[in-house]
Design an enzyme around this catalytic site. Sequence first.
Site, PDB file in Angstrom:
ATOM      1  N   SER A 277       4.619   4.440   9.905  1.00 51.90           N
ATOM      2  CA  SER A 277       5.536   3.333  10.178  1.00 51.90           C
ATOM      3  C   SER A 277       5.315   2.161   9.237  1.00 51.90           C
ATOM      4  O   SER A 277       5.978   1.134   9.371  1.00 51.90           O
ATOM      5  CB  SER A 277       5.376   2.869  11.627  1.00 51.90           C
ATOM      6  OG  SER A 277       4.072   2.360  11.837  1.00 51.90           O
TER       7      SER A 277
ATOM      8  N   ASP B  45       0.921  -7.748   1.472  1.00 50.46           N
ATOM      9  CA  ASP B  45       1.227  -6.323   1.679  1.00 50.46           C
ATOM     10  C   ASP B  45       2.731  -6.067   1.663  1.00 50.46           C
ATOM     11  O   ASP B  45       3.313  -5.621   2.655  1.00 50.46           O
ATOM     12  CB  ASP B  45       0.613  -5.868   3.005  1.00 50.46           C
ATOM     13  CG  ASP B  45       0.487  -4.348   3.077  1.00 50.46           C
ATOM     14  OD1 ASP B  45       0.770  -3.684   2.064  1.00 50.46           O
ATOM     15  OD2 ASP B  45       0.112  -3.844   4.154  1.00 50.46           O
TER      16      ASP B  45
ATOM     17  N   HIS C 250       0.817  -1.207   0.000  1.00 49.55           N
ATOM     18  CA  HIS C 250       0.000   0.000   0.000  1.00 49.55           C
ATOM     19  C   HIS C 250       0.854   1.262   0.000  1.00 49.55           C
ATOM     20  O   HIS C 250       0.331   2.374  -0.122  1.00 49.55           O
ATOM     21  CB  HIS C 250      -0.990   0.006   1.171  1.00 49.55           C
ATOM     22  CG  HIS C 250      -0.368   0.130   2.526  1.00 49.55           C
ATOM     23  ND1 HIS C 250      -0.111  -0.949   3.340  1.00 49.55           N
ATOM     24  CD2 HIS C 250       0.053   1.213   3.234  1.00 49.55           C
ATOM     25  CE1 HIS C 250       0.415  -0.541   4.482  1.00 49.55           C
ATOM     26  NE2 HIS C 250       0.533   0.780   4.439  1.00 49.55           N
TER      27      HIS C 250
END
Length: 1032
Positions: free
Chosen positions: A180, A97, A66
């Site tokens: 983060s 991811d 993402h």
Amino acid sequence: MEIDPPFKENLATAEDWRKALQQVVPAVVVLRTTACRAFDTESAGSSYATGFVVDKKRGIILTNRHVVKPGPVVAEATFVNREEIPVHPIYRDPVHDFGFFRYDPAAIQFLNYEEIPLAPDAACVGLEIRVVGNDSGEKVSILAGTLARLDRDAPHYRKDGYNDFNTFYMQAASGTKGGSSGSPVIDWLGRAVALNAGSKSSSASAFFLPLERVVRALNFLQKGRDSSQDKWEAVTILRGTIQATFLHKGFDETRRLGLQSETEQLVRHASPLSETGMLVVDSVVPGGPAHKQIEPGDVLVRMNKEVITQFLKMESLLDDSVGQTVELELERGGKPFTVQLMVQDLHSITPNYFLEVSGAVIHPLSYQQARNFRFQCGLVYISEPGYMLYRAGVPKHAIIKKFAGEEILHLEDFIRVLSTLSRGARVPLEYISYTDRHRRKSVLVTMDRHEWYAAPEIYTRDDDSGLWIGKPALPDSKQVVNGVTGMETSIKTEPHGQDESDCGVKKRRVREDGNMAVGYTLNEPIVDNHEDPRSQDDAVLRDPHGSIAEREIEPTLVMFEVFVPSSCMLDGVHSQHFFGTGVIIHHSENMGLVAVDKNTVAISASDIMLSFAAFPIEIPGEVVFLHPVHNYALVAYDPSALGSAGASAVRVAQLLPEPALRRGESVYLVGLSRSLQATSRKSVVTNPFAALNISSADTPRYRATNMEVIELDTDFGSSFSGVLTDEQGRVKAIWGSFSTQLKYAGNASEDHQFVRGIPIYSISQILEKIISGAKGQPLLINGIKRPMPLVKILEVELYPTLLSKARSFGLSDHWIQVLVKQDPVRRQVLRVKGCLAGSKAENLLTQGDMVLAINKKPVTCFRDVEDACQALDVCDDMEGKLELTVFRQGTEINVLVGTDVRDGNGTTRVISWCGCFLQDPHPAVRALGFLPDEGHGVYVTRRSHGSPVHRYGLYALQWIVEVNGKPTPDLEAFVNVTKEIENGEFVRLKTVHLNGKPRVLTLKQDLHYWPTWELRFDPDTAMWQRKMIKSL
């Protein structure tokens, strides 16, 4: 991966962690990423995240999917010593991811760093970890934690966005926040054991992605880079799928689902002692290989004769079987069965191209969204509706099923139909959405008639360069030239009496060469305002009930629906969609004119649709005059578009500017509901000259000043507009909408609107000038060039003060008596609130001045000032100066003040540079009383999400006064300076905010996704035309 292995005592000391972090921190980078377009699961925008170097020699950075984005992205990495380098995407996993950026290792000159090794097998419950990254926007943040779980379900982020699946996640209470994403989760040896992916806002839990599939992908990339020569080339990383989602369920749950005890014993015997459950089907994507073969609740036992209880083993088998069949053995309700399924290439159902048309982003439906919405992959999916589809009411995430009467199965079908349509065409579109999946919705799509947006383009991902390459989507023969396609270059006169079922496209008189015809006579036959030309048959179209005023005025009313394209949200306009009611003030063979308030038609860069109360038809209108002071606009329509029946049904309102309304006088308030039903109410005027006092909005936009309005004792609410008439239906005022902003405690504010009566006298004066011939620039209206009015105004904001207050300020008894004699009702004097910056009055009048007389004639109200300005037109005073008698600080003085001449065009030029929209400062900005000394002709009115100005923080509401040290006093100078700047170059800007604060910033020009262009209104063709200034 072992699930819950025996806890190992952590022997790491503080010194061990210090050494590990000393090695890790230099390899962690802050990623500034910008999604240039909305695509698939991600919207356009700019954000910060984290990545870390996993291959120093080849220049590979690991981060989240993402962050890499599935669509066009521009990104930069900042190392700990603040060295910045551009990075380019080389891989984003279709499901999990993680993704990779590449960079040039030679570009890092001043930092010693080492890559962070990946150690997926080192993860275990109880392992002490550190998460190193850009947490909550901080450059470097180090959060401690302990791995608590290795078998957590993949987190669910959004029902209409990216979600990971078919994998376990790790969990720890490290409390990571935004920024983060992509951080390494390291052990005391400085090895990455997992990849930080997300967190739970309601707790301190953080979720980490295991690294087994990451290591596999990295190996492919490294081998691919080694096999290529001097540059990166696209690397194929096989990923297989059967388009089904599995969850790991405990043995107790599988037993409740009907799993046979013999099967459970078989699985336990074939699995490690630590195994706690099995894989169960959670969902199946329609149209995929597993559709109608397996169902939710089926328990997976074997795949290709191997017992499968872990995601990793299943995914490895699928990845190695792309294009082949796999055999699945499952149990459904205790009954075993076997299916043969074809393994599909995951990349084949992950879109790598999109169509951009009228600001919309349309592409094949991805596996991610197909799984979210339970639709088939590859359908035509709207990632961003843009302007044309938004105008039709098509929402984000919709699936197009039919367009212009043709079934749409693939994006190529949509493009083929699009290529047959001309500008201004109106065609039906059918769509479905996941929120109402069982019913198709049908809307009417209007093709952009003006050149609000560039011609449709197809963007395709180039994995070699990391860019998305655009090319024209339509054949050359269909590219629009001069705003008109071949389908618009001739018009056909419909026979009288024929039903005009498709009058949505505004007809224009056009010669065979495609140019607008000009030179028609202005001596047009005017429809009589007082006689009803309709036949007895037409009379049945109107409701026989209601007051005389309502019956007279209903056929003159028009409902407006106004849309503003996002590429032209000029002058601080606060919305893209407006409704309101207008009144027909002129109707002849060649031109119809409708008057409406400026909270309905705020700017000239608008698409306007008119619906007539007298006849069921909807046709386009064009703004021809925006009054620079008063709250009204005049909109033209083509009477021939109404057809003979419609033209005979509509009527012109009889305007009665004099005598003016008085307190206590009865009037009829008549307007239209949204269903085009006339509504009226008899009311009484409570205040015929209420002075408006509207404060400036946070984003300056038109606000009514120097106006007296009419207040009534009753009305229909703040959203009802129409007209005020006498008993005979003669119009005395427009009941118009005004925009304001309510301010709350802190910095909170809310847009608000209210309605008041606008006296008709100014509209009547402007109409007379348009009909008789004005002195301004000619404007093409329905094929005829007409000179438009110019308005002389005193660019000073005034407000009334009671004479009793003025006496306290020292105004003499003589002047008080003079002003009372001049206006015994108002008993007020006008005071100066401020001068518009850059006006001729700016340095001559000051705040608090009392204006007593103009050219020796006492003035007490705003209309007195207007009449004095208009008197200059009568005597053709070219200098346009007024002698003002003012009372200032106890002294009466005479001041010679120049007037300013304004047309009714509004802002007619906008430039888009690096995603910000630039224009001349509009009157609402100048009314704040400040313009930068360095130059004030380049005002940032708005910016686009995902653009360079969004990424580097160039906000709206400021002026660009210098580019690379060169002054930019106006738009022309700005264009000349920026034309010399090439793609990828950094630009140094000096800006000045509305509050006067200067600032210097730098940004990188991106001509690939954000070319420089301008939109300009051409009065000779009455079209907004686009011109490319600089692109690749």
